[in-house]
Scaffold this active site. Structure first.
Site, PDB file in Angstrom:
ATOM      1  N   LYS A   5     -26.373 103.074  68.122  1.00  0.00           N
ATOM      2  CA  LYS A   5     -27.400 103.733  68.869  1.00  0.00           C
ATOM      3  C   LYS A   5     -27.293 104.198  70.257  1.00  0.00           C
ATOM      4  CE  LYS A   5     -30.452 102.425  65.111  1.00  0.00           C
ATOM      5  NZ  LYS A   5     -31.884 101.773  64.845  1.00  0.00           N
TER       6      LYS A   5
ATOM      7  N   ASN B 104     -30.545 107.666  67.227  1.00  0.00           N
ATOM      8  CA  ASN B 104     -30.308 107.193  65.474  1.00  0.00           C
ATOM      9  C   ASN B 104     -29.950 108.561  64.688  1.00  0.00           C
ATOM     10  OD1 ASN B 104     -32.871 108.327  65.201  1.00  0.00           O
ATOM     11  ND2 ASN B 104     -32.932 107.230  63.420  1.00  0.00           N
TER      12      ASN B 104
ATOM     13  N   ASP C  25     -36.479 106.691  65.206  1.00  0.00           N
ATOM     14  CA  ASP C  25     -36.872 105.464  65.088  1.00  0.00           C
ATOM     15  C   ASP C  25     -38.438 105.427  65.381  1.00  0.00           C
ATOM     16  OD1 ASP C  25     -34.772 104.352  63.502  1.00  0.00           O
ATOM     17  OD2 ASP C  25     -34.090 103.700  65.308  1.00  0.00           O
TER      18      ASP C  25
ATOM     19  N   SER D 120     -26.979  99.979  53.465  1.00  0.00           N
ATOM     20  CA  SER D 120     -27.610 101.058  53.805  1.00  0.00           C
ATOM     21  C   SER D 120     -28.378 101.954  52.527  1.00  0.00           C
ATOM     22  CB  SER D 120     -26.840 102.165  54.504  1.00  0.00           C
ATOM     23  OG  SER D 120     -27.673 103.192  54.926  1.00  0.00           O
TER      24      SER D 120
ATOM     25  N   GLY E  97     -40.380  96.955  56.677  1.00  0.00           N
ATOM     26  CA  GLY E  97     -39.533  97.710  57.435  1.00  0.00           C
ATOM     27  C   GLY E  97     -39.157  99.032  56.676  1.00  0.00           C
TER      28      GLY E  97
ATOM     29  N   SER F  79     -29.975 104.738  53.294  1.00  0.00           N
ATOM     30  CA  SER F  79     -30.146 105.980  53.643  1.00  0.00           C
ATOM     31  C   SER F  79     -29.536 106.856  52.608  1.00  0.00           C
ATOM     32  CB  SER F  79     -29.410 106.008  55.145  1.00  0.00           C
ATOM     33  OG  SER F  79     -29.996 105.669  56.011  1.00  0.00           O
TER      34      SER F  79
ATOM     35  N   THR G 212     -26.880 103.736  62.532  1.00  0.00           N
ATOM     36  CA  THR G 212     -27.400 102.193  62.454  1.00  0.00           C
ATOM     37  C   THR G 212     -26.713 101.576  63.623  1.00  0.00           C
ATOM     38  OG1 THR G 212     -28.187 100.366  61.337  1.00  0.00           O
ATOM     39  CG2 THR G 212     -26.197 101.568  60.702  1.00  0.00           C
TER      40      THR G 212
ATOM     41  N   GLY H  20     -37.154  90.086  69.689  1.00  0.00           N
ATOM     42  CA  GLY H  20     -35.759  90.689  69.753  1.00  0.00           C
ATOM     43  C   GLY H  20     -35.774  91.758  70.761  1.00  0.00           C
TER      44      GLY H  20
END
Length: 285
Positions: A74, A95, A110, A13, A242, A15, A70, A133
């Protein structure tokens, strides 16, 4: 004040780098941000261990401001929250958890991250789009497309039987959704925008066939560029990484957790890019 990102796996991550950079630039010296490995089974107990109170806590224990979530948390977190924002209800996933007044408040940032990433890359509101997806990020992508004025889309999945939750999201959003399998990729990518929410490397098998799309938003951020992104860029298309989504959803999380709007976007961007560069160097060194 404490905050953290939770999920499984969590070691990759970015974050912590983004949030810590924000705290430093904002002068929030007493704030910390950690990363916890947590799956769906452990989530209820771990949430119960936190002290969701702002202000002084008996014994000097630091209170929690909030959590970033994540995969795979979620959707699993929703029944554990006291309140859930309208948007998080629509997309069926939160999230972000903000602790305030002893309660757990769920949000979805998100969708904001996707919208900002597209805007930053100069991608105009699409007249048609396909999402690759069918997980929680795909649901957020449909919400972002709806907010941009698109009320129909195609969803490409390996197994339509497993896309039921995302189909329900589309119904709540008022988006007409055509669910197809990947053997329909060529027809489904004759659109203005393709959003790939597939995990790292999964879209690379389709790189040659994706190359012709005008714009590709690939939610993968490391390693970058993906083969699919490189193919689109080489063909003259627009590519959205992303990382831009990750950055902007984190900006909104910092706003929610701190209650401040002076979030240093560029400081966060620099910290994230520096860590990505370090990881890339370590892979090739």
């Amino acid at each position: 004040m404490r905050a953290a990102v939770m999920g499984s796996p969590i070691g990759h991550s970015l974050s912590p780098y983004l949030h810590r950079a924000a705290y430093q630039a904002m002068g929030l010296d007493g704030w910390s941000y950690e990363a916890f490995e947590c799956d769906e089974a452990r989530l209820p107990a771990l949430l119960g261990e936190l002290v969701p109170v702002r202000g002084q806590v008996p014994g000097g224990e630091d209170p929690w401001a909030g959590l970033s979530l994540t995969m795979p948390l979620k959707r699993a977190v929703l029944p554990l929250l006291d309140t859930v924002s309208d948007l998080a209800v629509e997309v069926g996933g939160a999230n972000t958890v903000v602790f305030r007044d002893g309660r757990r408040h769920g949000h979805n940032t998100d969708v904001y991250g996707i919208e900002q990433a597209l805007a930053e890359a100069g991608v105009p509101a699409p007249g048609s789009a396909t999402v690759l997806g069918g997980g929680a990020t795909a649901a957020s992508a449909l919400a972002a497309l709806r907010n941009l004025g698109l009320f129909s889309a195609t969803l490409l999945v390996r197994d339509p039987a497993r896309a039921g939750e995302t189909v329900e999201v589309a119904e709540r959003l008022g988006v007409a959704l055509a669910v197809e399998t990947f053997d329909k990729l060529d027809a489904a990518t004759r659109v203005d925008l393709v959003v790939s929410t597939l995990p790292g490397g999964a879209a690379d098998a389709f790189a040659d066939r994706l190359a012709r799309v005008p714009a590709l938003f690939d939610v993968v951020y490391s390693p970058w560029p993906t083969s699919a992104a490189a193919a689109v860029r080489a063909a003259g298309g627009t590519v959205v990484a992303g990382f831009a989504m990750l950055l902007h959803q984190a900006v909104r999380q910092v706003e929610l957790m701190t209650g401040r709007t002076d979030v240093p976007v560029e400081a966060m961007r620099a910290a994230g890019e520096a860590e990505l560069a370090r990881r890339s160097a370590s892979r090739t060194g």
